[in-house]
Design a protein around this motif. Structure first.
Motif, mmCIF file in Angstrom:
data_model
loop_
_atom_site.group_PDB
_atom_site.id
_atom_site.type_symbol
_atom_site.label_atom_id
_atom_site.label_comp_id
_atom_site.label_asym_id
_atom_site.label_seq_id
_atom_site.Cartn_x
_atom_site.Cartn_y
_atom_site.Cartn_z
ATOM 1 N N VAL A 157 0.829 -1.208 0.000
ATOM 2 C CA VAL A 157 0.000 0.000 0.000
ATOM 3 C C VAL A 157 0.867 1.263 0.000
ATOM 4 C CG1 VAL A 157 -1.773 1.295 1.263
ATOM 5 C CG2 VAL A 157 -1.897 -1.207 1.133
ATOM 6 N N HIS A 158 1.875 1.312 0.880
ATOM 7 C CA HIS A 158 2.676 2.535 1.013
ATOM 8 C C HIS A 158 3.838 2.581 0.027
ATOM 9 C CE1 HIS A 158 0.550 4.088 4.525
ATOM 10 N NE2 HIS A 158 0.577 2.862 5.044
ATOM 11 N N TRP A 159 4.546 1.481 -0.146
ATOM 12 C CA TRP A 159 5.737 1.492 -0.993
ATOM 13 C C TRP A 159 5.464 1.038 -2.433
ATOM 14 C CZ3 TRP A 159 9.482 -1.211 3.011
ATOM 15 C CH2 TRP A 159 9.730 -0.314 4.056
ATOM 16 N N HIS A 160 4.373 0.304 -2.650
ATOM 17 C CA HIS A 160 4.005 -0.176 -3.997
ATOM 18 C C HIS A 160 5.110 -1.031 -4.622
ATOM 19 C CE1 HIS A 160 0.603 2.594 -3.817
ATOM 20 N NE2 HIS A 160 1.458 3.567 -3.507
ATOM 21 N N TRP A 161 5.719 -1.873 -3.823
ATOM 22 C CA TRP A 161 6.795 -2.726 -4.316
ATOM 23 C C TRP A 161 6.285 -4.061 -4.860
ATOM 24 C CZ3 TRP A 161 11.245 -2.242 -0.127
ATOM 25 C CH2 TRP A 161 11.813 -0.963 -0.243
ATOM 26 N N LEU A 162 5.334 -4.660 -4.137
ATOM 27 C CA LEU A 162 4.863 -5.994 -4.489
ATOM 28 C C LEU A 162 3.340 -6.033 -4.518
ATOM 29 C CD1 LEU A 162 7.257 -8.091 -2.202
ATOM 30 C CD2 LEU A 162 7.433 -7.843 -4.690
ATOM 31 N N PRO A 163 2.748 -6.988 -5.264
ATOM 32 C CA PRO A 163 1.284 -7.133 -5.240
ATOM 33 C C PRO A 163 0.805 -7.496 -3.837
ATOM 34 C CG PRO A 163 2.257 -8.345 -7.067
ATOM 35 C CD PRO A 163 3.393 -7.916 -6.204
ATOM 36 N N SER A 164 -0.345 -6.962 -3.480
ATOM 37 C CA SER A 164 -0.860 -7.172 -2.121
ATOM 38 C C SER A 164 -1.456 -8.561 -1.927
ATOM 39 C CB SER A 164 -1.917 -6.114 -1.802
ATOM 40 O OG SER A 164 -2.998 -6.201 -2.717
ATOM 41 N N SER A 165 -1.982 -9.159 -2.978
ATOM 42 C CA SER A 165 -2.626 -10.468 -2.834
ATOM 43 C C SER A 165 -2.777 -11.104 -4.208
ATOM 44 C CB SER A 165 -4.002 -10.324 -2.165
ATOM 45 O OG SER A 165 -4.856 -9.521 -2.963
ATOM 46 N N GLY A 166 -3.365 -12.293 -4.201
ATOM 47 C CA GLY A 166 -3.621 -12.993 -5.448
ATOM 48 C C GLY A 166 -2.528 -13.984 -5.796
ATOM 49 N N TYR A 167 -2.797 -14.720 -6.867
ATOM 50 C CA TYR A 167 -1.836 -15.723 -7.324
ATOM 51 C C TYR A 167 -1.816 -15.733 -8.842
ATOM 52 C CZ TYR A 167 0.154 -20.239 -8.565
ATOM 53 O OH TYR A 167 0.919 -21.234 -9.134
#
Length: 314
Positions: A157-167
């Motif tokens: 949310v804050h850094w936008h580095w990785l997807p938050s969820s899902g596959y």
């Protein structure tokens, strides 16, 4: 080695039979009726009777178990009540996802746990030992779901580095699949690494005081050589046992972590099956889980023989 494999396989057969009987019997005690849910709101008696006959639920429990075992011997685990999809297909799809997550988590756990455990034992009583113990206690105390939510807030949310969820499957997008697995694998790997660190430290401490280690030091060998070649190798047997149990636990399904990161793995499959009273899916998942534990422990026994020359001579 072949005697060990044959002996473990001989034990595996009655184990699987006992597990199947327990699971089949206990799930019949669950409240609710899956046929009533499938029949819809009208609950037509003719439809209910047809569904019971179709899924053999109108037969006595011993007969239902015998029919399930008969199908199982032919590689048929049944059909999901809700979707009509073969259970073997569902398990194959979900097991692939969980296997990928478990492999990533175990790599992280081994890197963290073994490194921290060896450094802690070889620096007993020093600052590094205290830091490693604090890490281990923190890793075992922090709930996985809390750490997962915190990583989503900070990293996604804050850094936008990785997807938050899902596959995402590696066949669709390899690098995106890796990115979606980093955070959930770290959540699981950190907790398992903390446990592994404690076991590694304990095993190393018991070995570092052995006579052959003191002899190696007296010969003037380098400290790193003594720790890695003489101490760590002989401390691996109890560590391999822990690794086998932890990996089997991961394959059984990390329910909370999969729910937090919306990963369609084994954990989510078994939770949905229990809530839907989908007996065939529950039976299939539990049976595959038991088979996984047996296979992992068989691999651990083979590794014992490779690590310990005394077992090879026996």
């Amino acid at each position: 080695m072949w005697r060990i494999v044959a002996h473990r396989l001989a034990i595996a057969v009655p184990t699987l039979v006992l597990v199947s009987m327990i699971v089949f019997g206990l799930q019949k005690m669950l409240p609710g009726d899956p046929v009533l849910a499938l029949a819809g709101e009208d609950q037509d008696p003719h439809v209910i009777a047809t569904l019971r006959h179709q899924y053999h639920l109108d037969r006595p429990v011993p007969v239902q178990y015998a029919l399930w075992v008969r199908d199982l011997m032919h590689g048929n685990l049944g059909t999901a009540l809700r979707t009509g999809v073969p259970v073997t297909t569902l398990i194959a799809q979900k097991l692939t996802v969980t296997l990928q997550l478990a492999t990533f988590a175990m790599v992280i756990a081994v890197i963290i746990g073994l490194t921290a455990g060896v450094l802690s034992a070889s620096n007993r009583g020093r600052a590094l030992d205290h830091i490693a113990n604090i890490f281990a206690l923190s890793g075992m105390s922090i709930p996985n779901f809390w750490l997962g939510i915190l990583l989503i807030l900070v990293v996604s949310v804050h850094w936008h580095w990785l997807p938050s969820s899902g596959y995402v499957s590696p066949s669709e997008d390899f690098w995106l699949s890796i990115k979606t697995m980093i955070m959930p694998a770290f959540v699981l790997g950190a907790a398992l690494g903390a446990q592994l660190m404690r076991h590694t430290r304990s095993a190393m401490l018991s070995v570092l005081h052995a006579d052959y280690v003191r002899t190696a030091r007296a010969k003037g060998l380098l400290r790193t050589t003594v720790i890695v070649k003489h101490a760590f190798r002989n401390a691996l047997i109890p560590i391999v046992t822990v690794l086998a149990l932890l990996f089997g636990e991961l394959l059984a399904g990390a329910v909370l972590t999969e729910q937090v990161f919306t990963i369609p793995g084994f954990g989510k499959l078994i939770v949905d099956a229990v809530f839907n009273r989908d007996y065939a899916v529950v039976q299939g998942v539990v049976l595959v889980t038991a088979l996984t534990y047996i296979a992992v422990n068989l691999v651990a026994d083979i590794v014992y023989v490779l690590l310990n020359p005394k077992l090879r001579r026996r």
